[in-house]
Enzyme design. Sequence first.
Site, PDB file in Angstrom:
ATOM      1  NE  ARG A 165      -3.401  -2.347   2.787  1.00  0.00           N
ATOM      2  CZ  ARG A 165      -2.977  -3.387   3.367  1.00  0.00           C
ATOM      3  NH1 ARG A 165      -1.755  -3.615   3.717  1.00  0.00           N
ATOM      4  NH2 ARG A 165      -4.221  -4.411   3.487  1.00  0.00           N
ATOM      5  CE  LYS A 189      -6.604  -1.273   5.239  1.00  0.00           C
ATOM      6  NZ  LYS A 189      -7.684  -1.562   4.610  1.00  0.00           N
ATOM      7  CG  HIS A 261      -4.760   0.630  -3.898  1.00  0.00           C
ATOM      8  ND1 HIS A 261      -4.095   0.819  -2.866  1.00  0.00           N
ATOM      9  CD2 HIS A 261      -5.759  -0.316  -3.630  1.00  0.00           C
ATOM     10  CE1 HIS A 261      -4.742  -0.106  -1.910  1.00  0.00           C
ATOM     11  NE2 HIS A 261      -5.449  -0.737  -2.287  1.00  0.00           N
ATOM     12  NE  ARG A 264      -3.025  -3.553  -1.464  1.00  0.00           N
ATOM     13  CZ  ARG A 264      -2.618  -4.306  -0.589  1.00  0.00           C
ATOM     14  NH1 ARG A 264      -1.135  -4.483  -0.389  1.00  0.00           N
ATOM     15  NH2 ARG A 264      -3.322  -5.134   0.217  1.00  0.00           N
ATOM     16  CG  HIS A 287      -6.137  -9.110   1.322  1.00  0.00           C
ATOM     17  ND1 HIS A 287      -6.390  -9.387   0.247  1.00  0.00           N
ATOM     18  CD2 HIS A 287      -5.904  -7.680   1.337  1.00  0.00           C
ATOM     19  CE1 HIS A 287      -6.193  -8.212  -0.671  1.00  0.00           C
ATOM     20  NE2 HIS A 287      -5.990  -7.112   0.135  1.00  0.00           N
ATOM     21  CE1 TYR A 296      -6.352  -6.877  -6.815  1.00  0.00           C
ATOM     22  CE2 TYR A 296      -6.722  -8.047  -4.596  1.00  0.00           C
ATOM     23  CZ  TYR A 296      -6.348  -6.880  -5.417  1.00  0.00           C
ATOM     24  OH  TYR A 296      -6.101  -5.563  -4.890  1.00  0.00           O
TER      25      TYR A 296
END
Length: 316
Positions: A165, A189, A261, A264, A287, A296
């Site tokens: 990210r 995150k 992004h 990514r 994730h 994806y």
Amino acid sequence: MPPRLPSVPPSSAVERAARGWLNHLDVERGVAANTLKSYRRDLARYAAYLAAKGVNDPASITEAHVSDFLATLREGTTDHPPLAASSAARTLVAVRGFHRFLVLEGDLPTDPASAVSPPQPPARLPKAISIEDVERLLEAASLGDTPAALRDRALLEVLYGTGARISEAVGLDVDDIDTEEGVVRLFGKGSKERIVPLGSYAAQAIGAYLVRGRPTFAVKGKGTPAVFLNQRGSRLSRQSAWSVMRAAAERADLGGHLSPHTLRHSFATHLLDGGADVRVVQELLGHASVTTTQIYTLVTVQRLREVYAQSHPRAR
């Protein structure tokens, strides 16, 4: 032809209860005026629906009424066009908040809306670009041998080479990168740490920048450990990284729709196209759930359909 809701005035009991909730939001919760306006409109439509069904008291509302109201929103009537999933979900938020308030106030023993789930909007497929376009973008980022050009190439190589990210990339410190081992430590995150392969192209670009580019910026700063620095020697901001991406996209004639992004998304899509396991891609992207990564796979299936339609003699 969509059904027409009878022109029946809203039940006064339902309307009074709705007014009580809106007053609570306004006076005690300080909800914004625009939000109150939206809730008032949503509840007026809900009250009209209930009145048309002969429901005159909040205590008579059942889960079936709430579910049927949601279906009516999605299907539309002669008076109201169908709502998109996102708009219907927003209306349901008002209805659920209204019923939850009545339960908390002791006006209802149970909440008829609590088990009604909002409609799910269709999954938005991530925007990825081709490998050829990625190469054009990276070449356009490194025009010349200036410190800024070395930095910009290294930044975009890291974004594409690791799937990071933008916040993870600009948050990198020098100690987070091991060019000899070809790995980088990213903090995602929730400050969750993951180790990701760097790739030879990204490692070379980072190595060149650290030796020939970063020192020029660093002497102007105050000794920050950040990898990517601006002209003042401070950590490069996300906004500046976006500017780097936009400038490279314009020079590569790829339009102005690309964002950091995008690299990514392209990283994940190209890995899956190359046969990578979706759970490996999940770990690389950081994730928490494989469900997030699986979107994806929809991109790659769509691409297979396009190639099939163009190439197979029996496809059309």
